[in-house]
Enzyme design. Structure first.
Site, short mmCIF file in Angstrom:
data_model
loop_
_atom_site.label_atom_id
_atom_site.label_comp_id
_atom_site.label_asym_id
_atom_site.label_seq_id
_atom_site.Cartn_x
_atom_site.Cartn_y
_atom_site.Cartn_z
N GLY A 108 51.32 39.28 25.64
CA GLY A 108 50.39 38.19 25.97
C GLY A 108 48.99 38.74 26.17
O GLY A 108 48.59 39.74 25.55
N SER A 109 48.26 38.09 27.08
CA SER A 109 46.82 38.33 27.17
C SER A 109 46.42 39.73 27.61
O SER A 109 45.29 40.16 27.37
CB SER A 109 46.19 37.33 28.13
N THR A 110 47.32 40.47 28.27
CA THR A 110 46.94 41.84 28.67
C THR A 110 46.68 42.71 27.44
O THR A 110 45.96 43.70 27.50
CB THR A 110 48.04 42.49 29.54
N PHE A 111 47.25 42.31 26.29
CA PHE A 111 47.05 43.06 25.05
C PHE A 111 45.65 42.82 24.47
O PHE A 111 45.17 43.59 23.63
CB PHE A 111 48.12 42.63 24.04
N LYS A 112 45.01 41.73 24.93
CA LYS A 112 43.67 41.40 24.39
C LYS A 112 42.67 42.51 24.65
O LYS A 112 41.66 42.62 23.95
CB LYS A 112 43.18 40.09 25.01
#
Lengths: 133, 703
Positions: free
Chosen positions: B291-295
């Site tokens: 999810g967004s932590t990969f952004k």
């Protein structure tokens, strides 16, 4: 020894007239000089002492082996005790146990967020606290 | 005379024949002797050695495992094994019946063992001292004892997934198995000549093979930080009742793991009673969509390549059209509208990141994804580490490029994320994580020392500083606000990822919520990753579940590590926010409203709408205060008999408020969070009833 004694006796008896003294009997060659006898006794005694020393050394080695065995067993037991105590100390000092005791026996509880005040190093200095050296 | 001559010749012939026969016989004996003494000498000597000699194995204790400060986490002790000598047992049936209750075995099984045609046989191995003493007291003929080492874990389940466990003769999981060769030592042997009955011939010790004690491991793990992590994970399991929750705490400068755990876990002394899936360290062995932590990876690549301008504006319509597919923003169709890229990053706008990914192109984006270590094992000294899964460049089309840009379609481990974000925090260096920092022999001499290892530099120091500043804004003003701690400069990012089912499709309503952050900015000493899988209570948002767990852990960790606040905390008045009216709102609506204020939502009861709340609307409360709401299907508090809500995980103050709404009386016992209640949740109760609630450390439930 008995032969040697008889030969000496014969030497001291006077010879009858007309008789030529016979050559010394063979047994004379087998007689021991007093010095040689002493050496033999000394040798036997030395052998005896050496035997005693070897037996003593051997028994002392056996005794040392027993002592070593006992010391090793003692060391193993002490190491075992150390491991026991190390585990017991770790179990008694575990944080979960300390927390449980703090809650159940000392009646301690966590402070609420409104009971906490965050201080910075600068605010401590302003309040007159000496900086940590 | 002639007869006599013939007779003499015959005798001579016979003598000659006899002579040759004796010569041949002697020669054959000599030949046989040579065959035995020369040709087969070694082989026969070895066989004879085995016949003349007996050997006694001497076992050395397994090495211990300590934390980074030398506190014992796993140690060994000698215990006894009960052995039967069947030929010396006088009454096998009676022996079996007397031993059965003590050894917790059936009498029939014991009878079968003690009547076997064997010289000796183990009846039960590694019994506790009280059991062996009870057996010894029976004074049974033919029952003897031998000693063996047994593994103990003095902290119970603490760090069980890191440590692993040891079976009867060898390790099976964790660092116990990874470092088996160092820990187990070497069995020794005393070889001695024996008589026909196998008794030792006195003073004839011929050969002594010394046992070698196992070496001791010193981990990078800190027992206290591990305890804080596991306590908060246990609390999260009560509070949010998820399928699984996991945390890693590491030093971003070195890659040393300070703590790592997942709940549920297992007790290494009773590992057989637990499902095998709880044995491994999930943060290293499980991978899932981040999810967004990969952004942050896309952002770091964009900054490094000069494709990110925080002042540039982007228009979010609520979705992005890619290769005929509409990929939605998390705002569920509303869209962010016209926002700067800085704000787009702070608010985790999916279309903005898709746009950044498209600017990079698949070659550049995947170059950085690989450079940050995704899709490869990190090299942690732990068995069964997962490599995760990222697309091969040849498989990447526009859709894969778009989804990978914001953390969908890739599968990564929490450990990979921790190492990648560590690189963003420490100036751009990807570090190799490790769990064992030192190995010492039984004399205390260091035989192995692990130094921090740089894998590669992925981004420049300038990019690292830039991304740190952006992540700090996420905690100050964005979705990470609930992870903030007064006085500390913290960088972080939340994530909410939809779960992928066995068929490869997303499971509706099932999320893995996460938070990753590091502190203090400028000299990051601690990085933390929190993930909660399948929470069944509370709003399934990273900001509402993972960020507060991270905050609780970090407050205690910073205090423990004596990391001083770097700036003056805001005045209490500055942190006060007004509690909004939540009456009649749904859970998601309330969570969205509270999220913007930096408040937390806690749910009690079952139902679609919020029918009551504490503190009341309009009250001024500090940020990160929990707003407890009662759910119901009708828009009023229930009257008459009601089902008692599940109170586990709430503090005494919150439980008091909830019971007060329902007209119930509280009888509290202990301190901490609610870990049990009488009557049980769901039991019908009437107004005025007394409800007994037990408060304790959440870890108490596991014992």
């Amino acid at each position: 020894m008995l032969q040697a004694g008889n030969a000496a006796l014969r030497e001291r008896q006077p010879l009858p007239p007309g008789r030529i003294a016979a050559p010394a009997p063979r047994a004379r060659a087998r007689t021991f000089a007093p010095g040689k006898k002493g050496v033999l006794v000394l040798l036997l005694f030395s052998c005896f002492l050496l035997g005693l020393a070897i037996i003593g050394q051997y028994s002392s080695m056996v005794a040392l082996q027993y002592r070593l065995g006992r010391a090793e067993a003692r060391l193993a037991a002490l190491r075992d005790d150390y491991r026991h105590l190390e585990l017991e100390a770790a179990r008694l000092g575990s944080l979960a146990r300390i927390e449980l005791l703090a809650r159940s026996e000392l009646g301690m509880r966590e402070p609420e967020s409104d009971q906490l005040k965050i201080l910075t190093a600068s605010s401590s200095r302003e309040n007159g606290a000496k900086p940590k050296e | 005379m002639g007869d006599l001559s013939v007779s003499q010749v015959a005798v001579r012939k016979k003598l000659l024949a006899m002579f040759f026969f004796i010569i041949a016989f002697t020669l054959s004996l000599v030949g046989r002797l040579a065959w035995i003494q020369i040709v087969r000498a070694d082989e026969l000597y070895d066989q004879a050695w085995d016949q003349w000699n007996r050997s006694i194995p001497t076992r050395s204790p397994r090495g211990s495992i300590y934390d980074r400060h030398g506190r014992l986490l796993a140690g060994s002790n000698t215990v006894e094994t009960v052995v039967a000598l069947p030929p010396r047992i006088e009454d096998p049936r009676l022996t079996a019946e007397l031993l059965a209750p003590l050894l917790e075995m059936s009498a029939d099984e014991l009878y079968r063992l003690v009547t076997m045609h064997r010289h000796s046989i183990y009846l039960k191995r590694k019994v506790e001292p009280e059991v062996s003493q009870a057996v010894r007291n029976l004074e049974l003929p033919g029952i003897v004892f031998t000693t063996e080492g047994k593994r103990y874990y003095p902290n119970g389940t603490l760090a069980s997934q890191i440590l692993g466990f040891v079976g009867m003769d060898q390790a099976w999981a964790g660092v116990e198995v990874y470092y088996e060769d160092y820990l187990k030592g070497r069995e020794g042997r005393i070889l001695f000549p024996s008589d026909a009955r196998g008794r030792q011939i006195p003073h004839e010790v011929r050969r002594y093979v010394l046992p070698k004690d196992g070496m001791n491991l010193y981990l990078t793990v800190d027992e206290t930080i591990q305890y804080i992590v596991e306590r908060e994970l246990a609390r999260a399991m009560l509070e949010f009742q998820p399928r699984q929750a996991m945390v890693i705490v590491a030093d971003p400068r070195t890659g040393a793991i300070l703590a790592a755990a997942a709940k549920p876990d297992f007790d290494p002394l009773r590992y057989g009673d637990f499902d095998e899936k709880y044995w491994p360290l999930a943060p290293a062995t499980q991978s899932f969509e981040p999810g967004s932590t990969f952004k942050m990876t896309t952002l770091a690549a964009s900054i490094e390549e000069g494709l990110y301008n925080e002042n540039e504006y982007f228009f979010c319509t609520g979705y992005a059209s890619v290769a005929g597919h509409n990929i939605g923003c998390w705002t569920a169709g509303r869209g962010h509208g016209s926002i700067s890229y800085l704000l787009a990053v702070e608010s985790s706008c999916n279309p903005a990141f898709i746009n950044l990914g498209q600017r990079l192109g698949k070659e550049k984006l995947f170059q950085y994804i690989n450079a940050f270590g995704y899709g490869q094992k990190t090299g942690l000294d732990y068995p069964g580490e997962s490599a995760g899964l990222v697309f091969n460049l040849s498989q990447v089309g526009p859709l894969e490029l778009a989804t990978s840009s914001f953390g969908q379609g890739v599968s990564v481990t929490p450990l990979q994320q921790v190492m990648a974000v560590s690189a963003m925090a420490n100036g751009g260096y990807l570090m190799k994580p490790y769990l064992v920092r030192e190995i010492r022999d039984s004399d205390g001499s260091v035989v192995y020392e692990r130094k921090p290892e740089v894998v590669r530099q992925v981004i420049s120091r300038e990019t690292s500083q830039k991304i740190t500043w952006i992540m700090e804004n996420v905690v100050l003003k964005g979705s990470g606000i609930n992870a903030g701690i007064e006085g500390y400069r913290i960088a972080g990012k939340t994530g909410t990822a939809q779960k992928v089912g066995p068929g490869g499709t997303y499971i509706g309503g099932e999320y893995i919520v996460s938070f990753i952050g590091f502190v203090p900015i400028g000299d990051p000493q601690v990085i933390i990753y929190v993930a909660v899988d399948g929470a069944t209570r509370g709003a399934q948002w990273g900001s509402q579940i993972a960020a507060p767990i991270s905050r609780r852990i970090m407050v205690d960790v910073l205090n423990y590590l004596q990391i001083a606040p770097s700036e003056r905390p805001p005045l209490p008045e500055a942190r006060l926010v007004e509690v909004p009216e939540l009456f009649e709102l749904t859970v998601n609506e309330a969570a969205a409203l509270l999220d913007t204020q930096g408040l937390l939502l806690r749910l009690v009861g079952e139902g679609q709408y919020i029918v009551n709340q504490t503190p009341k609307a309009g009250a001024k409360v500090p940020q990160q205060t929990q707003i407890v709401v009662y759910l119901g299907d009708s828009k009023a508090l229930p009257g008459g008999a009601i089902g008692l809500p599940d109170l586990r995980g709430f503090t005494a103050r919150e439980v008091g408020d909830v019971l007060n709404w329902l007209g119930l009386h509280l009888a509290a016992e202990g301190s901490g969070v609610a870990v049990g209640q009488e009557p049980a949740a769901g039991t019908p109760v009437q107004r005025g009833d007394l409800i007994k609630v037990y408060f304790s450390s959440p870890l108490e439930l596991e014992r």
